[in-house]
Design an enzyme around this catalytic site. Structure first.
Site, PDB file in Angstrom:
ATOM      1  N   ARG A  84     -19.600  36.004  69.815  1.00 50.41           N
ATOM      2  CA  ARG A  84     -19.268  36.117  71.237  1.00 50.41           C
ATOM      3  C   ARG A  84     -18.039  36.994  71.523  1.00 50.41           C
ATOM      4  NH1 ARG A  84     -19.849  30.489  74.187  1.00 50.41           N
ATOM      5  NH2 ARG A  84     -20.350  31.838  75.925  1.00 50.41           N
ATOM      6  N   ARG A 124     -18.097  18.576  78.837  1.00 47.24           N
ATOM      7  CA  ARG A 124     -17.706  19.902  79.322  1.00 47.24           C
ATOM      8  C   ARG A 124     -18.646  20.383  80.417  1.00 47.24           C
ATOM      9  NH1 ARG A 124     -16.788  24.274  74.939  1.00 47.24           N
ATOM     10  NH2 ARG A 124     -16.423  25.313  76.931  1.00 47.24           N
ATOM     11  N   ILE A 155     -30.353  35.300  71.924  1.00 50.92           N
ATOM     12  CA  ILE A 155     -29.105  35.611  72.634  1.00 50.92           C
ATOM     13  C   ILE A 155     -27.893  35.409  71.722  1.00 50.92           C
ATOM     14  CG2 ILE A 155     -27.677  35.099  74.661  1.00 50.92           C
ATOM     15  CD1 ILE A 155     -30.417  36.287  75.367  1.00 50.92           C
ATOM     16  N   LYS A 199     -22.176  24.391  86.606  1.00 47.76           N
ATOM     17  CA  LYS A 199     -20.915  24.711  85.913  1.00 47.76           C
ATOM     18  C   LYS A 199     -20.722  26.224  85.810  1.00 47.76           C
ATOM     19  CE  LYS A 199     -20.989  24.838  81.268  1.00 47.76           C
ATOM     20  NZ  LYS A 199     -20.520  26.032  80.547  1.00 47.76           N
ATOM     21  N   ASN A 200     -21.773  26.936  85.412  1.00 43.13           N
ATOM     22  CA  ASN A 200     -21.609  28.370  85.144  1.00 43.13           C
ATOM     23  C   ASN A 200     -21.566  29.226  86.415  1.00 43.13           C
ATOM     24  OD1 ASN A 200     -21.364  27.817  82.483  1.00 43.13           O
ATOM     25  ND2 ASN A 200     -23.439  28.479  81.903  1.00 43.13           N
ATOM     26  N   ASP A 218     -29.632  28.361  76.982  1.00 45.81           N
ATOM     27  CA  ASP A 218     -28.980  27.069  77.233  1.00 45.81           C
ATOM     28  C   ASP A 218     -29.974  25.912  77.313  1.00 45.81           C
ATOM     29  OD1 ASP A 218     -26.549  28.317  77.224  1.00 45.81           O
ATOM     30  OD2 ASP A 218     -26.325  28.396  79.395  1.00 45.81           O
ATOM     31  N   CYS A 269     -17.081  31.152  68.011  1.00 43.88           N
ATOM     32  CA  CYS A 269     -17.261  29.754  68.399  1.00 43.88           C
ATOM     33  C   CYS A 269     -18.518  29.212  67.734  1.00 43.88           C
ATOM     34  CB  CYS A 269     -17.307  29.599  69.906  1.00 43.88           C
ATOM     35  SG  CYS A 269     -18.877  29.998  70.639  1.00 43.88           S
TER      36      CYS A 269
END
Ligand code: EPU
Length: 420
Positions: free
Chosen positions: A121, A396, A326, A22-23, A304, A116
């Protein structure tokens, strides 16, 4: 609203094909805006965020066509240059159109994303870099309006490595006169994949994958074809699912070197990991040896995969310390894991996970994409039934997760629930 229902306790066995990342897919789609020709991307994961990025490109005037896992983007009619708040709020990666739009039209209007569920962010580093390239930036009603009659190559030092920031600036710099040097750049494989696509489109880029990337701008950008790399976070998630359920699973169509940081920690926890060039076979059985992790930029332990590894450490024989460096607020899964019987206490940036013998099924609520994944993993290992609410987060970024898990032997399904 849909929920996931899992009856835990089944060992997962078999092999699972890892989808495209996805990224990597999201910046690649944004990069299509750099040319007025058609670009075709293959191995594209059919996940909601990719759909949202396609919708944004269409709103800008692009024509999208899909065949199997390939997406072709015809940008010859793109004539708008704004990413509205509704889209940026829904998916922060929408800010990735900023660099390409500025490069192609000398103009971009991108809504500031706002906070978020995993932290503040901000995109200040993206904007500061665009200014270094010669853009003027004005905030009007929450949207950043960037304009530049010409972009000029510059030396850009990022205060901290930023993945989408590096990608955005790399794309803008393809249109800048002369040399742009990105220092303290992100080294993630997705940045490298984007650089490879940009080079195929005509850009002159070197150094991607190191902390210094050099872009010589001004080349004519043309259409290209490109295969997206495999999703290292999806791979890591299934690796943990095998171990937590006492199973044995082979991950295929992936690159084990991209998840070395996770695989080493899994070995330390007592799992067996066998790698080839494109597969990994993982087996494990709780209780695990407690292993501390501390998230970091690539090649460090990915943020992640923090939530998923924490789920695994819930079944350790002792205490593991999970430190998140992070994002400031990426522990929303902790109270939910505790509802499943985990014993986790948060102090500052660290979560202290005291392993328990068993997790027990319950109703839990997903708060973001990776938090959802950790709850699925915990549910697979828990006794009895777990129901996960707000499962749309999972869609997502994970392609057909419950189908892939069912094929491995999990008892998991989607139901229409009454949850919020
Ligand atoms: N940051 C700033 N200012 C900026 C940009 C970033 O302060 O202008 C800070 C962030 O707040 C964060 C840190 O720098 O504390 C690193 O953030 P980064 O910019 O690298 O994150 P990102 O580019 O917004 C991407 C992934 C995330 C992943 C992070 C970290 C995409 C589309 N998203 O986000 O993926 O967690 O890098 O690896 O590539 C996910 O897939 O679930 C996900 C959240």
């Amino acid at each position: 609203m849909q929920e996931l229902r899992i009856i835990g306790g089944r060992s997962l066995r078999g092999s699972v094909q890892i989808s495209g990342a996805k990224n990597a897919a999201l910046p690649a789609l944004a990069a299509c805006l750099l040319t007025n020709q058609t670009t075709t991307l293959s191995n594209m994961p059919d996940v909601k965020d990719v759909g949202s990025m396609c919708a944004l490109l269409e709103a800008l005037g692009a024509r999208i066509s899909r065949v199997n896992d390939s997406i072709s983007v015809d940008t010859s009619n793109v004539d708008r240059h704004n990413a509205p708040h509704e889209l940026v709020r829904k998916m922060r990666a929408s800010v990735l159109v900023m660099g390409p739009l500025l490069a192609r039209f000398g103009m971009a209007e991108v809504a500031l994303p706002g906070g978020c569920t995993i932290g503040n962010r901000p995109i200040d580093l993206h904007i500061a870099a665009m200014k270094k390239l010669g853009a003027d930036a004005t905030l009007i009603k929450g949207d950043t309006h960037l304009t530049a009659s010409t972009l000029k190559g510059a030396r850009i030092y990022f205060d901290r490595p930023t993945v989408t920031g590096t990608e955005n600036v790399m794309m803008a710099a393809t249109a800048a006169d002369g040399e742009t040097l990105l220092e303290n750049a992100a080294r993630e494989p997705e940045v490298v994949d984007l650089a490879e696509l940009l080079v195929k489109m005509g850009a002159n880029i070197s150094g991607a994958g190191t902390d210094t990337i050099r872009v010589i701008g001004g080349q004519l950008m043309k259409g290209a074809t490109h295969e997206i790399i495999s999703d290292r976070i999806e791979a890591g998630t299934y690796a943990v699912s095998a171990a937590m359920t006492g199973g044995i699973v082979t991950l295929t169509h992936m690159n084990p070197r991209m998840i070395s940081s996770l695989l080493e920690k899994m070995r330390s926890a007592g799992c067996k990991v066998v790698e080839t060039d494109t597969t990994v076979t993982i087996s494990g059985l709780p209780p695990f040896k407690p292993v501390d992790i501390s998230t970091a930029e690539y090649p460090g332990f990915p943020t992640d995969l923090q939530a998923q590894f924490m789920a695994m450490m819930c079944l350790a024989d002792g205490e593991a310390v999970i430190t998140e460096n992070i994002f400031e607020d990426r522990f929303k899964h902790v109270p939910e894991l505790n509802r499943l019987g985990a014993e986790i206490v948060i102090r500052g940036r660290s979560a202290f996970v005291r392993g328990v013998k068993n997790l027990l099924g319950a109703i839990v609520t997903a708060s973001d994409l990776r938090a959802s994944a950790s709850l699925v993993l915990a549910g697979l290992a828990a006794q009895d039934e777990t129901r996960i609410l707000r499962i749309y987060h999972l869609d997502r970024g994970y392609y057909r997760m419950e189908k892939k898990l069912s094929a491995l032997g999990a008892d998991i399904g989607r139901i229409d629930g009454e949850g919020p």
